[in-house]
Design a protein around this motif. Structure first.
Motif, PDB file in Angstrom:
ATOM      1  N   UNK A  27      10.468 -51.306  20.701  1.00  0.00           N
ATOM      2  CA  UNK A  27      11.257 -52.754  20.977  1.00  0.00           C
ATOM      3  C   UNK A  27      11.795 -52.752  22.335  1.00  0.00           C
ATOM      4  N   UNK A  28      12.581 -51.518  22.991  1.00  0.00           N
ATOM      5  CA  UNK A  28      12.773 -51.484  24.230  1.00  0.00           C
ATOM      6  C   UNK A  28      11.806 -51.683  25.249  1.00  0.00           C
ATOM      7  N   UNK A  29      10.585 -51.088  24.988  1.00  0.00           N
ATOM      8  CA  UNK A  29       9.543 -51.373  26.044  1.00  0.00           C
ATOM      9  C   UNK A  29       9.024 -53.035  26.096  1.00  0.00           C
ATOM     10  N   UNK A  30       9.018 -53.571  24.822  1.00  0.00           N
ATOM     11  CA  UNK A  30       8.475 -54.990  24.814  1.00  0.00           C
ATOM     12  C   UNK A  30       9.718 -55.764  25.512  1.00  0.00           C
ATOM     13  N   UNK A  31      10.922 -55.373  25.256  1.00  0.00           N
ATOM     14  CA  UNK A  31      12.011 -56.258  26.044  1.00  0.00           C
ATOM     15  C   UNK A  31      12.073 -56.116  27.533  1.00  0.00           C
TER      16      UNK A  31
ATOM     17  N   UNK B 185      13.012 -67.317  26.176  1.00  0.00           N
ATOM     18  CA  UNK B 185      13.053 -67.191  24.570  1.00  0.00           C
ATOM     19  C   UNK B 185      12.651 -66.192  24.036  1.00  0.00           C
ATOM     20  N   UNK B 186      11.643 -65.610  24.512  1.00  0.00           N
ATOM     21  CA  UNK B 186      11.024 -64.179  23.848  1.00  0.00           C
ATOM     22  C   UNK B 186      12.054 -63.187  23.982  1.00  0.00           C
TER      23      UNK B 186
ATOM     24  N   UNK C 243      16.979 -59.220  17.813  1.00  0.00           N
ATOM     25  CA  UNK C 243      16.406 -58.177  16.917  1.00  0.00           C
ATOM     26  C   UNK C 243      17.182 -56.777  17.210  1.00  0.00           C
ATOM     27  N   UNK C 244      17.400 -56.590  18.400  1.00  0.00           N
ATOM     28  CA  UNK C 244      18.356 -55.424  18.607  1.00  0.00           C
ATOM     29  C   UNK C 244      19.733 -55.409  17.994  1.00  0.00           C
ATOM     30  N   UNK C 245      20.115 -56.651  18.104  1.00  0.00           N
ATOM     31  CA  UNK C 245      21.547 -56.848  17.532  1.00  0.00           C
ATOM     32  C   UNK C 245      21.444 -56.556  16.135  1.00  0.00           C
ATOM     33  N   UNK C 246      20.618 -57.169  15.487  1.00  0.00           N
ATOM     34  CA  UNK C 246      20.448 -57.073  13.874  1.00  0.00           C
ATOM     35  C   UNK C 246      20.276 -55.649  13.524  1.00  0.00           C
ATOM     36  N   UNK C 247      19.339 -54.729  14.194  1.00  0.00           N
ATOM     37  CA  UNK C 247      19.303 -53.593  14.015  1.00  0.00           C
ATOM     38  C   UNK C 247      20.603 -52.675  14.027  1.00  0.00           C
ATOM     39  N   UNK C 248      21.390 -52.752  15.183  1.00  0.00           N
ATOM     40  CA  UNK C 248      22.602 -52.276  15.169  1.00  0.00           C
ATOM     41  C   UNK C 248      23.540 -52.646  14.140  1.00  0.00           C
TER      42      UNK C 248
ATOM     43  N   UNK D  93      10.274 -53.100  10.122  1.00  0.00           N
ATOM     44  CA  UNK D  93      10.144 -54.452   9.814  1.00  0.00           C
ATOM     45  C   UNK D  93      10.680 -55.451  10.770  1.00  0.00           C
ATOM     46  N   UNK D  94      11.631 -55.255  11.539  1.00  0.00           N
ATOM     47  CA  UNK D  94      12.155 -55.961  12.459  1.00  0.00           C
ATOM     48  C   UNK D  94      11.166 -56.442  13.609  1.00  0.00           C
ATOM     49  N   UNK D  95      10.550 -55.136  14.263  1.00  0.00           N
ATOM     50  CA  UNK D  95       9.545 -55.238  15.107  1.00  0.00           C
ATOM     51  C   UNK D  95       8.201 -55.864  14.690  1.00  0.00           C
ATOM     52  N   UNK D  96       7.987 -55.655  13.424  1.00  0.00           N
ATOM     53  CA  UNK D  96       6.838 -56.361  12.998  1.00  0.00           C
ATOM     54  C   UNK D  96       7.057 -57.893  13.032  1.00  0.00           C
ATOM     55  N   UNK D  97       8.287 -58.156  12.472  1.00  0.00           N
ATOM     56  CA  UNK D  97       8.602 -59.762  12.625  1.00  0.00           C
ATOM     57  C   UNK D  97       8.583 -60.453  13.988  1.00  0.00           C
ATOM     58  N   UNK D  98       9.099 -59.555  15.070  1.00  0.00           N
ATOM     59  CA  UNK D  98       9.152 -59.966  16.365  1.00  0.00           C
ATOM     60  C   UNK D  98       7.568 -60.040  17.018  1.00  0.00           C
ATOM     61  N   UNK D  99       6.951 -59.263  16.536  1.00  0.00           N
ATOM     62  CA  UNK D  99       5.465 -59.288  16.939  1.00  0.00           C
ATOM     63  C   UNK D  99       4.622 -60.568  16.597  1.00  0.00           C
TER      64      UNK D  99
END
Length: 326
Positions: free
Chosen positions: A238-242, A290-291, A298-303, A311-317
């Motif tokens: 997620x960090x690398x995608x962001x 927007x992305x 997504x990161x906020x919901x993780x924390x 699952x969160x990263x899958x949803x983002x993808x």
């Protein structure tokens, strides 16, 4: 930053600190150093932590006003609150805070016109944590390797920095991998870097976004699975995608500049800057913004424990693959 180091070394603290900027590694390091210095390793009875944009100003005020127990200081850390980009009354409350309280704000972005920023900057210490330049990163890497009984040639260091993401968090992770991978010998070689470092990960991230632009969700998720099999954590991915979307946005909005000029501006090698320029052509600036918002959410919901990381990263993808996430 030198004043911050002196405060920690001498335990002569300001009451207010603001650590802000893009370099998450430095912010985390100095936040933890302040915590250790202020509390001197004592238990958390005099420590409070607030995080997120739903942080309650009144709750911070009440905590700050509470006197410490069996210690000189009470420490309050407030992270990713958004208070330095929005109107709020916190500056008014801080005017009357007891001398025994120390508040540390940790933010990615600030608005220097903001009332709270002006107050902290005037009455405390505001320190911007910028991404380190290539020479500083080399010195950091050399010191870390020396502490672990390792070394690499200058040409190898250049190759390493040309292949991996240049954030301090990622560089530290990759050096840790190299130290473990080369157990039993001293010198780290380019072959070691090819074998273990995130040159594969970076390439996967570029390819993921290319596939997402084409709406190829199955291919995107396959690359994600490949990264998990390489033992990359969902949070690291997620960090690398962001970071990728952030750099793409900078490339998109940079105007008509050369790849060398962009490389200098965003602190990446020139060959990588060319790749960002090419990939950014497939997006509108509004889509990239927007992305980025989706990544942050997504990161906020993780924390907050509201979402499983994988699952969160899958949803983002999947969102990325559906019309660039818009």
């Amino acid at each position: 930053m030198q004043r911050l180091k002196e405060d920690i070394k001498n335990r002569a603290f300001h009451q207010l600190y603001l650590l802000y900027g893009e370099e998450d590694y430095l912010k985390k390091m100095y936040k933890n150093s302040l915590k250790q210095a202020v509390l001197e390793g004592s238990d958390d009875i005099n420590y409070s932590y607030f995080e997120g944009k739903d942080t309650d100003v009144l709750q911070i005020k009440e905590t700050v006003e509470t006197l410490p127990f069996f210690n000189d200081y009470r420490l309050v850390i407030v992270e990713d609150s958004g208070f330095f980009k929005s109107a709020n009354t916190l500056a008014d409350y801080l005017e009357d805070m007891p001398e025994s309280s120390i508040v540390v704000f940790v933010e990615k972005e600030t608005d220097k016109r903001n009332k709270l920023y002006k107050y902290v900057n005037k009455n405390g210490l505001a320190v911007e944590m910028k991404q380190m330049g290539v020479n500083d990163i080399k010195r950091f890497a050399a010191l870390m390797l020396k502490e672990n009984g390792k070394k690499m040639r200058e040409s190898t260091a250049d190759y390493f920095l040309g292949q991996v993401d240049n954030s301090m968090v990622n560089i530290t992770n990759e050096l840790d991998k190299l130290v473990s991978y080369t157990y039993g010998r001293e010198e780290i070689t380019p072959e070691d870097i090819d074998a273990i470092c995130c040159v594969q990960v970076t390439g996967h991230i570029f390819q993921m976004i290319d596939y997402a632009m084409e709406g190829k969700a199955r291919e995107v998720l396959k690359l994600y699975k490949d990264l998990l099999e390489l033992r990359e954590s969902p949070m690291s991915i997620l960090y690398l995608i962001t970071r990728q979307f952030n750099l793409l946005l900078q490339a998109k909005t940079a105007g008509n500049i050369t790849k060398n000029e962009l490389a200098s501006r965003i602190q990446v090698p020139p060959f990588a800057a060319g790749k960002y320029i090419n990939q950014a052509r497939g997006f509108k600036a509004s889509q990239l913004k927007e992305l980025l918002d989706v990544c942050v959410e997504t990161e906020y919901r993780f924390k907050r424990g509201l979402l499983d990381a994988q699952t969160g990263v899958e949803m983002l993808l999947l969102k990325m693959s559906q019309g660039h996430g818009v």
